[in-house]
Scaffold this motif. Structure first.
Motif, short mmCIF file in Angstrom:
data_model
loop_
_atom_site.label_atom_id
_atom_site.label_comp_id
_atom_site.label_asym_id
_atom_site.label_seq_id
_atom_site.Cartn_x
_atom_site.Cartn_y
_atom_site.Cartn_z
N GLY A 264 79.01 49.49 24.75
CA GLY A 264 80.37 49.03 25.01
C GLY A 264 80.63 47.77 24.21
O GLY A 264 80.30 47.69 23.03
N ARG A 265 81.15 46.73 24.86
CA ARG A 265 81.48 45.50 24.14
C ARG A 265 81.46 44.29 25.06
O ARG A 265 81.50 44.42 26.29
CB ARG A 265 82.85 45.62 23.48
N VAL A 266 81.42 43.11 24.44
CA VAL A 266 81.45 41.84 25.17
C VAL A 266 82.71 41.09 24.76
O VAL A 266 83.00 40.96 23.56
CB VAL A 266 80.20 40.99 24.87
N ILE A 267 83.46 40.61 25.74
CA ILE A 267 84.75 39.96 25.48
C ILE A 267 84.80 38.59 26.15
O ILE A 267 84.37 38.42 27.30
CB ILE A 267 85.91 40.84 25.99
N LEU A 268 85.34 37.63 25.43
CA LEU A 268 85.59 36.30 25.99
C LEU A 268 86.66 36.41 27.06
O LEU A 268 87.68 37.09 26.88
CB LEU A 268 86.06 35.36 24.88
N ALA A 269 86.45 35.74 28.19
CA ALA A 269 87.42 35.81 29.28
C ALA A 269 87.53 34.48 30.01
O ALA A 269 86.58 33.69 30.04
CB ALA A 269 87.03 36.91 30.26
N ASN A 270 88.71 34.23 30.57
CA ASN A 270 88.95 33.08 31.43
C ASN A 270 89.34 33.57 32.81
O ASN A 270 90.24 34.41 32.94
CB ASN A 270 90.08 32.20 30.87
#
Length: 372
Positions: free
Chosen positions: A44-50
Motif C-alpha cells: 500500500g502506501r504511507v501518507i503524512l497526516a495531521n
C-alpha cells in the motif's frame, strides 16, 4: 531460546485478538488532514497526516485490503507496538482503524526520510555517520533478537532518519517480521540484502528463521553506506560479485580481496567477514561492529560529490552486471559479551551524540485520535 519464541508467539496472539475487537471502520477524512505521500510498496502506501483534533503530525500506513489480510495487518501492528519502546525502533501510535479499501495504523513521523535517500552513488555517506548508523542498528537488532523476533526485510529504505548526520535513526516496517524458529518456504524481503541460505532455500526444505538473517542484511547495509554501491545483486553463485566474495572468504589467508573490497581497510574486512559469514552458524552477532568503532572504516575521505538529478542512490559494483539501478529493483520487490549501553557511554560524544528530543515510542493518551 525455544521458550522465548513460544512466549512471544503467545503474546502476539493475545495482542492480535485484543486489537481485532477494537478495530472499527472510520471515515479517515473526518479525523485527519492528509498530506503528501511518504512512500509506497506492494502493501500500500504511507501518507503524512495531521490529527484534526490534536494537531499531531504522524505517518499513516494504508494497507490494501485486497492484498493483505486483516490478520497479517494486526500482527504487523502488534509487532510494531511490542518493539516501539526501543529508541532506535519507530514509535507506534495507538491509532488503528479500517476504511472501505484499506487497513490503517499510525506511526511517528521521521522528518528527513529514509537512509537510502542520503547515500551518494559511489561515495556513500561520511564515515562518522556510518559508524553512528552501525551502532544504532546493532542496538535495535539486539533488542529485536531478545524479543524472539527477526525483522526479515532490513534495508536502507526501512531505516528512518531524524537528522541528516544520522545521530538519530530508527528501524521501521515489520510487515515481514517473524518469530524466531518459524519455518518459511518462500523468499521474503529485498533480494540485495537476502542471506545466502534464503537465496538457496527450497520450498520442500524450507528455512528456519534466525537472527543471523538480519545480521547478513546489516553487513550489506554497512557496505552500501561506506561505498555507495551494492556488493552484489543476489547472494548466489550465479552472481559474479558474490562468487568472488565467497572465494575470498574461503581463502584462509584473506590477503587478496576482490576489487570491490580493496578500498575497505583490512581490519574492517575482518568485521565484514564475520557479519557476512556464508555459514550462518558462524555469522557474528550484530554487536561485532562495536569492536571496530575506533578504527578507520574508509581508506579515502568522502568528497563533496553531489548526486546528479535523477541518479539512483546506489549502483552496482561489477561492470559485468546489469545497469538497472538498485532503486528500480527495490521498487518492484517487496548476546554479545560486550554491553552496548556501556560501549556507547565510553565512546566519544562527537561520534555518538544523539538528539533524543524527537524520540517517542508511545504517544500520550491526549495525542491519540478520538474516533469514538
Amino acid at each position: 531460546m525455544a521458550s522465548i519464541a513460544h512466549n512471544v508467539e503467545h503474546v502476539l496472539d493475545r495482542m492480535v485478538s485484543f486489537y481485532s475487537q477494537r478495530l472499527r471502520q472510520v471515515d479517515v477524512q473526518k479525523y485527519f488532514l492528509l498530506g503528501k505521500e511518504l512512500g509506497k510498496g506492494g502493501y500500500g502506501r504511507v501518507i503524512l497526516a495531521n490529527d484534526k483534533k490534536t494537531g499531531q503530525r504522524m505517518a499513516l500506513k494504508f494497507i490494501d485490503k485486497s492484498r493483505n489480510s486483516q490478520e497479517s495487518y494486526l500482527r504487523e501492528f502488534s509487532i510494531a507496538s511490542l518493539l516501539s519502546s526501543h529508541p532506535n525502533i519507530i514509535g507506534c501510535f495507538e491509532v488503528f482503524f479500517k476504511t472501505t479499501f484499506n487497513l490503517v495504523f499510525a506511526q511517528e513521523l521521521a522528518p528527513v526520510g529514509d537512509l537510502f535517500s542520503l547515500i551518494i552513488p559511489h561515495v556513500g555517506i561520511p564515515e562518522d555517520a556510518v559508524k553512528r548508523c552501525a551502532v544504532q542498528i546493532s542496538n535495535a537488532l539486539e533488542f529485536i533478537a531478545e524479543k524472539g523476533l527477526v525483522h526479515m526485510d532490513l534495508k536502507p529504505e526501512n531505516i528512518l532518519v531524524f537528522d541528516k548526520e544520522c545521530h538519530f535513526i530508527k528501524i521501521t516496517d515489520f510487515g515481514f517480521a517473524k518469530v524466531r524458529g518459524t519455518v518459511i518456504r518462500s523468499m521474503c524481503g529485498s533480494k540485495y540484502y537476502m542471506a545466502p541460505e534464503m537465496c538457496a532455500m527450497t520450498i520442500s526444505g524450507g528455512l528456519v528463521v534466525d537472527g543471523s538473517i538480519d545480521v547478513w542484511a546489516f553487513g550489506v547495509i554497512i557496505y552500501c553506506l561506506l561505498t555507495g554501491k551494492s556488493p552484489w545483486r543476489l547472494a548466489s553463485l550465479d552472481d559474479d560479485g558474490y562468487k568472488r566474495f565467497v572465494e575470498w572468504q574461503n581463502n584462509v589467508k584473506m590477503n587478496n580481496p576482490p576489487e570491490a573490497w580493496r578500498k575497505i581497510p583490512t581490519k574492517i574486512q575482518r568485521m565484514f567477514n564475520g557479519l557476512l559469514a556464508i555459514d550462518y552458524s558462524k555469522r557474528s552477532p550484530s554487536t561485532k561492529v562495536l569492536k571496530y568503532i575506533r578504527g578507520s572504516w574508509k581508506e579515502e575521505p568522502v568528497d563533496s560529490a553531489k548526486r546528479k538529478e535523477g541518479e539512483d542512490p546506489i549502483e552496482m559494483n561489477s561492470s559485468e552486471q546489469s545497469e538497472d539501478s538498485l532503486a528500480s529493483h527495490l521498487s518492484t520487490s517487496q548476546s554479545s559479551s560486550v554491553s552496548i549501553t556501556s560501549t556507547l557511554n565510553s565512546m566519544s560524544s562527537s561520534l555518538l551524540t544523539r538528539n533524543t528530543s524527537g524520540s517517542q515510542s508511545k504517544i500520550s493518551p491526549e495525542a491519540e485520535v478520538d474516533i469514538g
